[in-house]
Design a protein around this motif. Sequence first.
Motif, mmCIF file in Angstrom:
data_model
loop_
_atom_site.group_PDB
_atom_site.id
_atom_site.type_symbol
_atom_site.label_atom_id
_atom_site.label_comp_id
_atom_site.label_asym_id
_atom_site.label_seq_id
_atom_site.Cartn_x
_atom_site.Cartn_y
_atom_site.Cartn_z
ATOM 1 N N LEU A 163 -5.607 -10.372 -38.327
ATOM 2 C CA LEU A 163 -4.842 -11.077 -39.353
ATOM 3 C C LEU A 163 -3.481 -10.408 -39.553
ATOM 4 N N ALA A 164 -2.614 -10.580 -38.578
ATOM 5 C CA ALA A 164 -1.262 -10.022 -38.642
ATOM 6 C C ALA A 164 -0.509 -10.602 -39.836
ATOM 7 N N CYS A 165 0.273 -9.752 -40.486
ATOM 8 C CA CYS A 165 1.128 -10.152 -41.609
ATOM 9 C C CYS A 165 0.327 -10.642 -42.813
ATOM 10 N N ARG A 166 -0.913 -10.261 -42.889
ATOM 11 C CA ARG A 166 -1.768 -10.687 -44.004
ATOM 12 C C ARG A 166 -1.199 -10.263 -45.348
ATOM 13 N N GLU A 167 -0.738 -9.007 -45.443
ATOM 14 C CA GLU A 167 -0.236 -8.500 -46.723
ATOM 15 C C GLU A 167 0.977 -9.292 -47.203
ATOM 16 N N VAL A 168 1.871 -9.617 -46.268
ATOM 17 C CA VAL A 168 3.078 -10.370 -46.629
ATOM 18 C C VAL A 168 2.720 -11.743 -47.189
ATOM 19 N N LEU A 169 1.769 -12.406 -46.560
ATOM 20 C CA LEU A 169 1.397 -13.750 -46.989
ATOM 21 C C LEU A 169 0.562 -13.721 -48.268
ATOM 22 N N GLU A 170 -0.267 -12.706 -48.434
ATOM 23 C CA GLU A 170 -1.080 -12.612 -49.646
ATOM 24 C C GLU A 170 -0.239 -12.366 -50.893
ATOM 25 N N THR A 171 0.912 -11.739 -50.711
ATOM 26 C CA THR A 171 1.801 -11.486 -51.853
ATOM 27 C C THR A 171 2.813 -12.607 -52.055
ATOM 28 N N HIS A 172 2.629 -13.724 -51.373
ATOM 29 C CA HIS A 172 3.515 -14.888 -51.501
ATOM 30 C C HIS A 172 4.964 -14.525 -51.192
ATOM 31 N N LEU A 173 5.160 -13.708 -50.151
ATOM 32 C CA LEU A 173 6.488 -13.334 -49.668
ATOM 33 C C LEU A 173 7.298 -12.595 -50.728
ATOM 34 N N ALA A 174 6.624 -11.796 -51.540
ATOM 35 C CA ALA A 174 7.309 -11.024 -52.577
ATOM 36 C C ALA A 174 8.415 -10.174 -51.949
ATOM 37 N N GLY A 175 9.587 -10.224 -52.541
ATOM 38 C CA GLY A 175 10.719 -9.465 -52.040
ATOM 39 C C GLY A 175 11.607 -10.228 -51.091
ATOM 40 N N ASP A 176 11.191 -11.418 -50.680
ATOM 41 C CA ASP A 176 12.051 -12.211 -49.805
ATOM 42 C C ASP A 176 13.307 -12.614 -50.568
ATOM 43 N N PRO A 177 14.489 -12.395 -49.996
ATOM 44 C CA PRO A 177 15.724 -12.634 -50.747
ATOM 45 C C PRO A 177 16.010 -14.088 -51.068
ATOM 46 N N VAL A 179 13.323 -16.973 -50.854
ATOM 47 C CA VAL A 179 12.258 -17.905 -51.238
ATOM 48 C C VAL A 179 11.140 -17.305 -52.082
ATOM 49 N N GLN A 180 11.264 -16.062 -52.540
ATOM 50 C CA GLN A 180 10.134 -15.465 -53.243
ATOM 51 C C GLN A 180 9.732 -16.258 -54.491
ATOM 52 N N ASP A 181 10.678 -16.816 -55.212
ATOM 53 C CA ASP A 181 10.343 -17.571 -56.413
ATOM 54 C C ASP A 181 9.622 -18.873 -56.073
ATOM 55 N N GLN A 182 10.144 -19.593 -55.058
ATOM 56 C CA GLN A 182 9.497 -20.841 -54.656
ATOM 57 C C GLN A 182 8.125 -20.574 -54.049
ATOM 58 N N ALA A 183 8.021 -19.542 -53.220
ATOM 59 C CA ALA A 183 6.753 -19.240 -52.564
ATOM 60 C C ALA A 183 5.674 -18.874 -53.573
#
Length: 270
Positions: A163-177, A179-183
Amino acid sequence: MSDRIAMLPQLAPSSSLTVETVCGVRHWNDHLFSFAITRPPNFRFRSGEFVMLGLPGAQRPLLRAYSIASPAYADELEFLSIKVCDGPLTSRLAQIQRGDQLFLGRKPTGTLVADALLPGRRLFLLSTGTGLAPFLSIVRDADIYERFVQVQVVHSVRRVADLACREVLETHLAGDPLVQDQALLQLSYLPTVTREPFQTTGRIGALIESGALFTGLAGPRRLNPEIDRVMLCGGMAMIRELAGQLDELGFMEGSNAHPGHYIIERAFVG
């Protein structure tokens, strides 16, 4: 140095290929890794497209199509790959290190893009294995959250370690400059494992039939061509099975020229 494939600094660009430098490599397990390379200033792509990557061969470059996993705004290009011990290219790619060089195709392309879909409310990104890669780009595209109210990533693998990138997806892309709010409001992630115990188990087709695919989503617990749009990427068996299910439900396959209810990457279909 003889124990690995070192990328030679004298790689030469051509009319169809540029020479890029490896910025980082991550080995997820013994058969899965991801890597990032420099991005040419004039390199443009749509989220979901693929590009040719390669290394020098005996007579000509060894090239293979790889879906771009990075968002369109990123300074680097990211990719996800399996390791094949006897693979002419992947066996060598698995040995790359920071500072090595790769060939990059100048022209990204593909059919796994939002423009090939009709408007809808729910978008299902259904993947197996490294088929997750283009969806990692798509979910970080701000436009996708304007097009759809709900976006769900489903990633089916054999083992939990896959499950590559599981942590990123589980946090709803937190920190993305971008889309983090929309995600946080619109993105959901459903990982499923087929050969080990996990919170969700079973193939994607079984999750559709049982209704488990729709847990936590608004709307009907079934796929409906009036409101749902689907992207498929991964193993051929999965694509054939799910495309068949979608056809039976009245979904129409789309393309860049004729948008539809679901799409696959036709370049990878044998």
